[in-house]
Motif scaffolding. Structure first.
Motif, PDB file in Angstrom:
ATOM      1  N   HIS A  54       0.973  -1.325  -0.088  1.00 19.29           N
ATOM      2  CA  HIS A  54      -0.004  -0.076   0.156  1.00 19.29           C
ATOM      3  C   HIS A  54       0.783   1.240  -0.212  1.00 19.29           C
ATOM      4  CE1 HIS A  54      -3.458   2.265   0.596  1.00 19.29           C
ATOM      5  NE2 HIS A  54      -3.190   2.843   1.296  1.00 19.29           N
ATOM      6  N   LEU A  55       1.951   1.219   0.621  1.00 23.81           N
ATOM      7  CA  LEU A  55       2.913   2.176   0.683  1.00 23.81           C
ATOM      8  C   LEU A  55       3.960   2.465  -0.391  1.00 23.81           C
ATOM      9  CD1 LEU A  55       3.471   2.460   4.544  1.00 23.81           C
ATOM     10  CD2 LEU A  55       1.717   3.529   3.289  1.00 23.81           C
ATOM     11  N   THR A  64      -4.642  -2.896  -4.365  1.00 24.54           N
ATOM     12  CA  THR A  64      -5.248  -2.255  -3.384  1.00 24.54           C
ATOM     13  C   THR A  64      -6.739  -2.442  -3.430  1.00 24.54           C
ATOM     14  OG1 THR A  64      -3.637  -0.460  -4.012  1.00 24.54           O
ATOM     15  CG2 THR A  64      -5.754   0.464  -2.924  1.00 24.54           C
ATOM     16  N   ARG A  99      -0.227   8.604   1.413  1.00 27.63           N
ATOM     17  CA  ARG A  99      -1.255   7.441   1.719  1.00 27.63           C
ATOM     18  C   ARG A  99      -1.342   7.185   3.186  1.00 27.63           C
ATOM     19  NH1 ARG A  99       0.855   3.357  -3.023  1.00 27.63           N
ATOM     20  NH2 ARG A  99      -0.039   4.626  -4.898  1.00 27.63           N
TER      21      ARG A  99
END
Length: 161
Positions: A54-55, A64, A99
Motif C-alpha cells: 500500500h505504501l 489495493t 497514503r
C-alpha cells in the motif's frame, strides 16, 4: 537457490515468514514491506499484496482494491492492519506519507475524533463506562448503608437502648 528457477510454495512461505518478522521489527522499512508484497503477489494473494504494498508505488490497483475489500473498507481497521508506527512524517517517501495521511484522515472522519498510528481507533469514550462507574458507586454506597445499619443495630442491642 538457483536464481533462474521460479520459487516453489515452500520457498515463498519461508521467505514470507522471515519478511513478516522483519517488517514487525522494522515497520517503517518500506523496502521490506514492498518485498513482502512481492512474495504475496507471487503466491497469488492480492489482498495481502495490497496491504503490504500500500505504501509502495509498485502496488497494483486490483491489489489495493482487494486489500480495502478484505478489511471492509473500514479505515480504522486498515490503519490497524497496516501496522505503521510513528507518524506519517516518519515515512521515507512522499507517496507513503500521503497514503498514510489519507488513511488516518479517513479514520478520523469515521471516528469523529483524532487518532494515532499507535492506537488506531483508541478506546472511544463510551456510555457503558459511565453506567458501570455509576453501578459501582451505587454498590459501594449500598454496602456502606447496610454496614452502618448493621453496626447501629448491634450497638442498639449491646447498649440495651
Amino acid at each position: 537457490m538457483d536464481e533462474t528457477r521460479t520459487p516453489d510454495a515452500a520457498d515463498l512461505a519461508r521467505r514470507r515468514r522471515a519478511l513478516k518478522d522483519r517488517v514487525a521489527a522494522q515497520p517503517q522499512r518500506l523496502d521490506l514491506r514492498a518485498e513482502l508484497a512481492a512474495v504475496y503477489r507471487a503466491e497469488g494473494n492480492a489482498a495481502q499484496a495490497g496491504r503490504w504494498g500500500h505504501l509502495s508505488p509498485d502496488v497494483l490497483p486490483d491489489e489495493t482494491a482487494a486489500f480495502v475489500r478484505a478489511f471492509g473498507d473500514d479505515p480504522v481497521e486498515i490503519m490497524r492492519v497496516l501496522r505503521w508506527q510513528g507518524s506519517e512524517q516518519d515515512a521515507s517517501t512522499p507517496l507513503a506519507r500521503e497514503r498514510l495521511r489519507a488513511v488516518r484522515e479517513r479514520a478520523e472522519a469515521s471516528l469523529g475524533r483524532t487518532t494515532t498510528w499507535e492506537d488506531p481507533g483508541g478506546t472511544p469514550p463510551g456510555r457503558w463506562e459511565g453506567v458501570l462507574v455509576l453501578l459501582g458507586v451505587l454498590a459501594f454506597l449500598t454496602v456502606v448503608v447496610v454496614g452502618v445499619g448493621t453496626i447501629g443495630a448491634w450497638l442498639w442491642r449491646l447498649l440495651g437502648i
